[in-house]
Design an enzyme around this catalytic site. Structure first.
Site, PDB file in Angstrom:
ATOM      1  N   ASP A  95      20.271  -9.604 -33.408  1.00  0.00           N
ATOM      2  CA  ASP A  95      19.155  -9.228 -34.259  1.00  0.00           C
ATOM      3  C   ASP A  95      18.754  -7.810 -33.871  1.00  0.00           C
ATOM      4  O   ASP A  95      18.333  -7.557 -32.746  1.00  0.00           O
ATOM      5  CB  ASP A  95      17.974 -10.180 -34.072  1.00  0.00           C
ATOM      6  N   THR A  97      20.938  -5.111 -35.457  1.00  0.00           N
ATOM      7  CA  THR A  97      22.269  -4.484 -35.491  1.00  0.00           C
ATOM      8  C   THR A  97      22.198  -2.977 -35.720  1.00  0.00           C
ATOM      9  O   THR A  97      22.963  -2.216 -35.116  1.00  0.00           O
ATOM     10  CB  THR A  97      23.137  -5.140 -36.583  1.00  0.00           C
ATOM     11  N   ASP A 220      16.334 -15.015 -38.189  1.00  0.00           N
ATOM     12  CA  ASP A 220      15.482 -13.983 -37.601  1.00  0.00           C
ATOM     13  C   ASP A 220      14.258 -14.576 -36.908  1.00  0.00           C
ATOM     14  O   ASP A 220      13.721 -13.970 -35.974  1.00  0.00           O
ATOM     15  CB  ASP A 220      14.958 -13.026 -38.696  1.00  0.00           C
TER      16      ASP A 220
END
Length: 274
Positions: A95, A97, A220
């Site tokens: 999470d 990137t 997420d």
């Protein structure tokens, strides 16, 4: 709980890979837009996490970001397909990137486990800082084995909030920017460091007062939402409904400023809901 041990093992192994590649991973593919990137390390990280999970729990389902096609609608369909599984893992192999690609050291591995749609285990691992955030339903939240709690700020004026910029090009960024313009003059400051999961972990650890963002996905949010709840905070959607795996527009706070942020998001029309 065996699922917690599995999540920790998977997160640490993926983190080792990510840390080793952090300075060299510049090969990227475009997903839904130029703002939505994926690297070979994302794919290898998810494969590693899947391998660890299935070695311990071969009958469990896994919903991982890299196994889902790009775009909002594909994400919604994937969650609808998986969310009613009896035992479901929800995985974001990296999470943040875009941060990873640019060498900005704010990214993490996020792994959650849900039993009958209720998240019962959450692990977020920051491989650069070697910070391991863990939570089990009803057992509290921890950072590197030490109990953590949310911050004590009780007013917006003393709060440090965070947000993010959605990857899609449907106007959601502009909607969220309106919220920033509304909130920024009323809080101590606003941060946007580029990893929703790590922002949530920071709320659980008392480093941030709150976080909001629109059009996020289960991978997420799931682990970080549990961390915050177990650390004494509050997590809802942006109109105040309780968090569940289907929430995409998120507000998470220490609880004390939650109502105030909800009110301001509504006033400026930045809830993500029509």
């Amino acid at each position: 709980m065996p699922e917690l041990d599995t999540a920790i093992e998977a997160a640490r192994k993926a983190g080792e890979l990510i840390r080793a590649k952090a300075d060299v991973a510049k090969r990227v593919d475009i997903k839904s837009s130029a703002h939505d990137l994926v690297t070979e390390v994302d794919k290898k990280s998810e494969a590693l996490v899947r391998e660890v999970i299935l070695s311990h729990h071969p009958d469990h389902a896994i919903l991982g970001e890299e196994g889902v096609a790009a775009g909002v609608e594909a994400s919604k369909r994937a969650l609808a397909e998986y969310r009613e599984q009896e035992s479901l893992w929800v995985v974001d192999p990296i999470d943040g990137t875009t941060n990873f690609v640019h060498g900005f050291p704010f990214f993490c591995v996020s792994i959650a486990f849900a039993q009958r749609q209720e998240v019962t285990v959450g692990v977020i691992y920051d491989p650069i800082r070697d910070d391991l955030f863990t939570a089990e339903k009803g057992k509290g939240a921890y950072l590197n084995g030490e109990r953590i709690t949310v911050s004590e700020e009780r007013t917006l004026s003393e709060s440090l909030l965070a947000t993010g910029f959605p990857t899609d090009a449907r106007g959601v960024r502009q909607v969220n920017t309106a919220a920033i313009l509304k909130l920024a003059p009323q809080v101590r400051n606003v941060r946007a460091a580029g990893s929703a999961a790590l922002h949530l972990a920071c709320i659980a650890a008392g480093r941030l007062t709150g976080f909001w963002e629109l059009e996020l996905n289960a991978w997420d949010l799931a682990a970080g939402a549990l961390l915050i709840e177990e650390a004494g905070g509050q997590v809802t959607d942006t109109v105040g409904r309780p968090y569940d795996l289907g929430v995409r527009h998120i507000l998470a706070t220490n609880g004390h400023v939650h109502h105030d942020v909800l009110r301001l998001l509504e006033e400026v029309g930045s809830t993500g809901f029509e």
